[in-house]
Design a protein around this motif. Structure first.
Motif, PDB file in Angstrom:
ATOM      1  N   GLN A 165       0.823  -1.206   0.000  1.00 10.18           N
ATOM      2  CA  GLN A 165       0.000   0.000   0.000  1.00 10.18           C
ATOM      3  C   GLN A 165       0.864   1.266   0.000  1.00 10.18           C
ATOM      4  N   SER A 166       1.991   1.230   0.679  1.00 13.19           N
ATOM      5  CA  SER A 166       2.865   2.411   0.717  1.00 13.19           C
ATOM      6  C   SER A 166       3.461   2.706  -0.649  1.00 13.19           C
ATOM      7  N   GLU A 167       3.461   1.729  -1.559  1.00 15.64           N
ATOM      8  CA  GLU A 167       4.011   1.907  -2.900  1.00 15.64           C
ATOM      9  C   GLU A 167       2.924   2.165  -3.943  1.00 15.64           C
ATOM     10  N   SER A 168       1.704   2.407  -3.500  1.00 12.92           N
ATOM     11  CA  SER A 168       0.600   2.640  -4.430  1.00 12.92           C
ATOM     12  C   SER A 168       0.831   3.907  -5.247  1.00 12.92           C
ATOM     13  N   ASN A 169       0.531   3.842  -6.549  1.00 11.96           N
ATOM     14  CA  ASN A 169       0.626   4.999  -7.440  1.00 11.96           C
ATOM     15  C   ASN A 169      -0.720   5.688  -7.644  1.00 11.96           C
ATOM     16  N   GLY A 170      -1.791   5.113  -7.047  1.00 14.83           N
ATOM     17  CA  GLY A 170      -3.091   5.757  -7.150  1.00 14.83           C
ATOM     18  C   GLY A 170      -4.122   4.924  -7.881  1.00 14.83           C
ATOM     19  N   PHE A 171      -5.363   5.336  -7.749  1.00 21.26           N
ATOM     20  CA  PHE A 171      -6.518   4.627  -8.309  1.00 21.26           C
ATOM     21  C   PHE A 171      -6.383   4.453  -9.817  1.00 21.26           C
ATOM     22  N   VAL A 172      -6.024   5.522 -10.526  1.00 21.47           N
ATOM     23  CA  VAL A 172      -5.963   5.482 -11.989  1.00 21.47           C
ATOM     24  C   VAL A 172      -4.634   4.939 -12.485  1.00 21.47           C
ATOM     25  N   THR A 187      -6.245   3.891  -3.960  1.00 23.96           N
ATOM     26  CA  THR A 187      -5.935   5.275  -3.599  1.00 23.96           C
ATOM     27  C   THR A 187      -4.769   5.289  -2.624  1.00 23.96           C
ATOM     28  N   GLN A 188      -4.031   6.376  -2.598  1.00 19.86           N
ATOM     29  CA  GLN A 188      -2.866   6.472  -1.740  1.00 19.86           C
ATOM     30  C   GLN A 188      -3.271   6.802  -0.305  1.00 19.86           C
ATOM     31  N   GLY A 189      -2.420   6.439   0.623  1.00 19.27           N
ATOM     32  CA  GLY A 189      -2.694   6.659   2.034  1.00 19.27           C
ATOM     33  C   GLY A 189      -2.541   5.382   2.820  1.00 19.27           C
ATOM     34  N   VAL A 236      -4.875   3.592   4.182  1.00 24.38           N
ATOM     35  CA  VAL A 236      -5.890   2.668   3.671  1.00 24.38           C
ATOM     36  C   VAL A 236      -6.195   3.057   2.235  1.00 24.38           C
ATOM     37  N   GLY A 237      -6.032   2.118   1.323  1.00 23.76           N
ATOM     38  CA  GLY A 237      -6.317   2.380  -0.082  1.00 23.76           C
ATOM     39  C   GLY A 237      -7.643   1.782  -0.493  1.00 23.76           C
ATOM     40  N   PHE A 238      -8.368   2.490  -1.359  1.00 22.25           N
ATOM     41  CA  PHE A 238      -9.658   2.017  -1.843  1.00 22.25           C
ATOM     42  C   PHE A 238      -9.599   1.816  -3.354  1.00 22.25           C
ATOM     43  N   GLY A 239     -10.362   0.835  -3.826  1.00 28.26           N
ATOM     44  CA  GLY A 239     -10.391   0.567  -5.255  1.00 28.26           C
ATOM     45  C   GLY A 239     -11.653  -0.175  -5.652  1.00 28.26           C
ATOM     46  N   VAL A 240     -11.779  -0.426  -6.955  1.00 27.90           N
ATOM     47  CA  VAL A 240     -12.946  -1.100  -7.525  1.00 27.90           C
ATOM     48  C   VAL A 240     -12.479  -2.058  -8.609  1.00 27.90           C
ATOM     49  N   ASP A 241     -13.057  -3.253  -8.625  1.00 28.74           N
ATOM     50  CA  ASP A 241     -12.886  -4.203  -9.725  1.00 28.74           C
ATOM     51  C   ASP A 241     -14.244  -4.445 -10.369  1.00 28.74           C
ATOM     52  N   ALA A 242     -14.261  -4.662 -11.669  1.00 28.81           N
ATOM     53  CA  ALA A 242     -15.528  -4.901 -12.360  1.00 28.81           C
ATOM     54  C   ALA A 242     -15.291  -5.821 -13.550  1.00 28.81           C
ATOM     55  N   ALA A 251     -22.834  -8.758 -15.757  1.00 29.96           N
ATOM     56  CA  ALA A 251     -21.872  -7.776 -15.278  1.00 29.96           C
ATOM     57  C   ALA A 251     -21.820  -7.833 -13.763  1.00 29.96           C
ATOM     58  N   GLY A 252     -20.689  -7.480 -13.218  1.00 28.10           N
ATOM     59  CA  GLY A 252     -20.536  -7.481 -11.768  1.00 28.10           C
ATOM     60  C   GLY A 252     -19.402  -6.573 -11.348  1.00 28.10           C
ATOM     61  N   ALA A 253     -19.372  -6.256 -10.072  1.00 29.62           N
ATOM     62  CA  ALA A 253     -18.329  -5.374  -9.556  1.00 29.62           C
ATOM     63  C   ALA A 253     -18.076  -5.683  -8.090  1.00 29.62           C
ATOM     64  N   ALA A 254     -16.906  -5.280  -7.621  1.00 29.86           N
ATOM     65  CA  ALA A 254     -16.538  -5.459  -6.217  1.00 29.86           C
ATOM     66  C   ALA A 254     -15.749  -4.243  -5.760  1.00 29.86           C
ATOM     67  N   VAL A 255     -15.959  -3.859  -4.521  1.00 29.85           N
ATOM     68  CA  VAL A 255     -15.157  -2.801  -3.911  1.00 29.85           C
ATOM     69  C   VAL A 255     -14.064  -3.462  -3.083  1.00 29.85           C
ATOM     70  N   LYS A 256     -12.929  -2.768  -2.957  1.00 31.58           N
ATOM     71  CA  LYS A 256     -11.806  -3.362  -2.247  1.00 31.58           C
ATOM     72  C   LYS A 256     -11.054  -2.283  -1.476  1.00 31.58           C
ATOM     73  N   LEU A 257     -10.421  -2.699  -0.393  1.00 31.72           N
ATOM     74  CA  LEU A 257      -9.539  -1.803   0.344  1.00 31.72           C
ATOM     75  C   LEU A 257      -8.284  -2.570   0.739  1.00 31.72           C
ATOM     76  N   ARG A 258      -7.208  -1.826   0.858  1.00 29.80           N
ATOM     77  CA  ARG A 258      -5.931  -2.450   1.183  1.00 29.80           C
ATOM     78  C   ARG A 258      -5.264  -1.709   2.339  1.00 29.80           C
ATOM     79  N   ILE A 259      -4.825  -2.486   3.320  1.00 31.92           N
ATOM     80  CA  ILE A 259      -4.030  -1.992   4.433  1.00 31.92           C
ATOM     81  C   ILE A 259      -2.735  -2.787   4.434  1.00 31.92           C
ATOM     82  N   SER A 260      -1.614  -2.130   4.245  1.00 35.03           N
ATOM     83  CA  SER A 260      -0.329  -2.813   4.171  1.00 35.03           C
ATOM     84  C   SER A 260      -0.368  -3.817   3.013  1.00 35.03           C
ATOM     85  N   ASN A 261      -0.281  -5.109   3.295  1.00 38.67           N
ATOM     86  CA  ASN A 261      -0.345  -6.142   2.251  1.00 38.67           C
ATOM     87  C   ASN A 261      -1.604  -6.998   2.375  1.00 38.67           C
ATOM     88  N   THR A 262      -2.627  -6.453   2.987  1.00 38.02           N
ATOM     89  CA  THR A 262      -3.886  -7.172   3.167  1.00 38.02           C
ATOM     90  C   THR A 262      -4.984  -6.484   2.371  1.00 38.02           C
TER      91      THR A 262
END
Length: 418
Positions: A26-33, A74-76, A78-84, A119-130
């Motif tokens: 997560q600390s190496e995240s470049n961002g949602f896009v 997303t950076q920070g 806790v990171g947030f994202g979406v898969d679809a 069609a389907g989608a999922a929301v996701k969040l990442r803390i560290s490597n989880t």
């Protein structure tokens, strides 16, 4: 959140502070896009099951479009994202009486539909490597594995926590409450109540890995799975590999009888294991395997746990998983890269099972001859285009199953859009 998920999440986050913890993804995240990807897999698939015992043949041909989007986080802290994903299947050839249901659902007249979509989608969040993901997704675990062996993949709806906080250790825990099978755009036509899964894989050394998983399909069965895989390097071009897999299934009252797996419906159980030995030398590999089923019933899967939840050596067209069955395999693999054709491979296998308890006066037997050739384009404008052709010749006696010859042909081309 389910109590089991909370406890596991607490554990894996605490594990991040151990001396064996990995650097935080997560600390190496470049961002949602910036870390997003978008692709479409074009899949052309043909199935032909030629039954030899008078049953109607199954012949289906279709074109599939499998679109997947995976965002970055997303950076920070806790990171947030979406898969679809989006799925579209178009019938190219089939008809009433010869449709293959895992490709296309049928209408009220018994004819295969011309097309299906989902069609389907999922929301996701990442803390560290989880990573915690909730929604529609494609789990791939030994006790919950989506089936992607036909035109369009199977999907599940639920929560999955995946942790890689400790080097070499992957932990998974989840709860799923809906199953969208292949060939059917409905979200949960099988009315899955719930399936809870927990387990992990551990790379002990470069040559040894182990795995342990448990699942509970509500009102159906509870299952334990274990694996050990060990490779012995013999030289620069030679190696010996041993792969051991085992499942123990405890059925709920009446479950295995309803699933027609040969039990009496009274809290029956099954244990099935396989051991494969593979000797690799240059472009060649030789495999021998033994698989054995024991208990009050056969091994059941695809009843809430996905069509690919059978990590056993002798699984081809037949899975050789019937009551009291013993099976042996001899197979051969060839990689043509050594002979100047990288991307081309071939596999042959012969499997024979006997001692099958069919309830008749004598035991049943089954056997299969399997051939598959596959080619993946290595470079150029058609890079990653794959073509595969497989054939199974299956024969059985004493009411074990219908004799058949099967052909599966796939052409797949992945397009990377983003």
């Amino acid at each position: 959140m389910h109590a089991l998920t909370r406890r596991t999440l607490t554990f894996v986050l605490a594990a991040g502070s151990t001396p064996f913890a990995l650097a935080s993804a997560q600390s190496e995240s470049n961002g949602f896009v910036a870390d997003s990807s978008l692709g479409v897999l074009l899949r052309n698939a043909y199935y032909n099951r030629d039954f030899k015992d008078g049953a109607a043949d199954a012949k289906t041909w279709g074109q599939g479009f499998i679109g997947t989007f995976e965002s970055g986080f997303t950076q920070g802290t806790v990171g947030f994202g979406v898969d679809a994903y989006g799925l579209l299947g178009i019938k190219l050839d089939s008809g009433r009486g010869r449709n293959y249901g895992a490709f296309f659902d049928t209408d009220s007249d018994g004819r295969p539909v011309d097309e299906l979509s989902e069609a389907g989608a999922a929301v996701k969040l990442r803390i560290s490597n989880t990573v915690i993901k909730y929604g529609n997704q494609f789990p791939s675990l030994p006790v919950l594995a989506y089936d992607d062996s036909r035109l369009l993949p199977q999907a599940f709806t639920g929560t999955l926590v995946t942790s890689n906080e400790i080097e070499g250790l992957a932990l998974n825990v989840g709860r799923f409450t809906a199953d969208s099978p292949m060939g059917d755009p409905a979200r949960d036509p099988n009315r899955l109540k719930s399936i809870d899964v927990i387990g992990g894989d551990y790379q002990v050394t470069d040559n040894l890995s182990v795995a342990l998983y448990r699942s509970d399909v509500e009102d159906t069965f509870e299952k334990l799975y274990a694996n050990a895989n060990y490779t012995i390097p013999l030289s620069a071009e030679q190696a010996l590999n041993f792969d051991f897999n085992i499942y123990r299934t405890d059925y709920d009252d009446g479950a295995e009888a309803a699933l027609d797996f040969g039990g009496d419906g009274n809290n029956d159980q099954n244990t099935i294991w396989s051991l494969a030995a593979k000797y690799s030398i240059g472009a060649h590999a030789f495999i021998v395997a033994h698989q054995r089923s024991s208990g009050d019933a056969g091994y059941a899967y695809d009843y809430g746990d996905g069509g690919s939840s059978i990590y056993l050596a002798n699984s081809y067209y037949s899975d050789f998983n019937l009551k009291d069955e013993r099976s042996w395999q001899g197979s051969y693999e060839l990689d043509f890269a050594t002979y100047g054709i990288p991307g081309l491979s071939y596999k042959f296998a012969y499997v024979r099972g006997d001692n099958i308890d069919t309830g008749a006066a004598s035991d049943g037997t089954e056997r299969e001859i399997f051939n598959q050739i596959k080619y993946v384009v290595q470079n150029g404008s058609a890079k990653d285009l794959s073509l595969s052709l497989r054939n199974s010749i299956y024969r059985a006696d004493n009411t074990v199953g219908p004799d058949l010859n099967e052909i599966r042909a796939f052409v797949e081309y992945p397009l990377s859009i983003l």
